[in-house]
Design a protein around this motif. Structure first.
Motif, mmCIF file in Angstrom:
data_model
loop_
_atom_site.group_PDB
_atom_site.id
_atom_site.type_symbol
_atom_site.label_atom_id
_atom_site.label_comp_id
_atom_site.label_asym_id
_atom_site.label_seq_id
_atom_site.Cartn_x
_atom_site.Cartn_y
_atom_site.Cartn_z
ATOM 1 N N PRO A 156 16.420 -17.003 13.485
ATOM 2 C CA PRO A 156 17.244 -15.793 13.988
ATOM 3 C C PRO A 156 17.754 -15.639 15.381
ATOM 4 O O PRO A 156 16.861 -16.169 16.143
ATOM 5 N N ASP A 169 22.020 -6.638 15.789
ATOM 6 C CA ASP A 169 21.617 -7.517 14.457
ATOM 7 C C ASP A 169 21.198 -8.995 14.518
ATOM 8 O O ASP A 169 21.002 -9.458 15.836
ATOM 9 N N LEU A 170 20.610 -9.334 13.783
ATOM 10 C CA LEU A 170 20.220 -10.868 13.936
ATOM 11 C C LEU A 170 21.163 -11.418 12.649
ATOM 12 O O LEU A 170 21.513 -11.156 11.749
ATOM 13 N N HIS A 198 22.661 -17.991 5.268
ATOM 14 C CA HIS A 198 21.787 -16.656 4.745
ATOM 15 C C HIS A 198 20.608 -17.192 4.101
ATOM 16 O O HIS A 198 20.793 -17.642 2.750
ATOM 17 N N TYR A 218 14.791 -6.546 12.063
ATOM 18 C CA TYR A 218 14.352 -7.067 10.798
ATOM 19 C C TYR A 218 14.673 -6.183 9.511
ATOM 20 O O TYR A 218 15.049 -6.550 8.293
ATOM 21 N N ALA A 278 18.226 -6.655 8.924
ATOM 22 C CA ALA A 278 18.693 -8.056 8.553
ATOM 23 C C ALA A 278 18.235 -8.072 7.315
ATOM 24 O O ALA A 278 18.894 -8.690 6.139
ATOM 25 N N ASP A 301 20.561 -6.488 4.791
ATOM 26 C CA ASP A 301 21.934 -6.985 4.799
ATOM 27 C C ASP A 301 21.602 -8.307 3.676
ATOM 28 O O ASP A 301 22.511 -8.548 2.865
#
Length: 197
Positions: free
Chosen positions: A85, A91-92, A121, A146, A149, A152
């Motif tokens: 990451p 965001d990551l 991903h 996290y 992330a 998402d």
């Protein structure tokens, strides 16, 4: 202040106390103990049930965190590809990690592949944490990277999220908010704890 405000403040204080307890327990381990216990994670690699061909996000250890790199190496040897990451804003993003490839600072003292690396991903995420409980609830460092992330990634793939920590970081109970995600498991130097066990 409303009763909701008071409740939110109490939850924040409870989370802070749990985070502090987990980090304090982790800090009691000597450098040699941290190395030995990090290496012990590899003994449980098969318990993770990771399918060959999976894309796995590890993490670069900071401060006195557990070191997942031996575990990541074992997973790569078993047929998975790896990524790390990178903090971008709030965001990551996850960049493919190639053996021997260049790394650069990626925020908070971590390292990761640079912007030339492919963004991927992952379907398996190894998650760092400050503290965890028997229900596979985790508390991180308080920034929510996290949580966002994982939320998402769940929209993109059939995601498995495994916390990685030292067993001494277990606490009685982690206070949870609606946006907090229970992990699918927690891997420690004592083995794999699965959600629902």
């Amino acid at each position: 202040m409303t009763s909701q405000d008071i409740e939110n403040d109490e939850l924040k204080l409870a989370k802070r106390a749990v985070r502090k307890a987990g980090l304090a327990a982790r800090a009691t381990l000597s450098p040699v103990e941290r190395i030995e216990r990090s290496l012990a994670l590899v003994d449980f690699v098969e318990e993770l049930g990771v399918e060959p061909g999976s894309v796995i996000s590890g993490f670069w250890p900071i401060r006195d965190e557990v070191d997942p790199r031996p575990l990541m190496d074992a997973l790569a040897k078993a047929g998975s590809s790896l990524c790390l990451p990178v903090v971008t804003g709030d965001d990551l993003v996850f960049r493919r990690l190639e053996k021997g490839g260049p790394l650069e600072p990626a925020g908070f003292g971590s390292m990761a592949p640079g912007p030339e690396a492919e963004v991927v991903h992952p379907n398996v995420v190894l998650v760092p944490l400050s503290a965890f409980d028997r229900n596979c609830n985790r508390i991180g460092y308080g920034k929510g990277f996290y949580d966002r992330a994982l939320s998402d990634l769940e929209k993109l793939t059939d995601l498995t999220a495994i916390g990685v920590a030292f067993a001494v970081q277990e606490v009685e109970e982690v206070p949870m908010e609606p946006h907090d995600r229970q992990l699918d498991g927690i891997l420690t130097d004592r083995g794999l704890l699965k959600a629902g066990d």
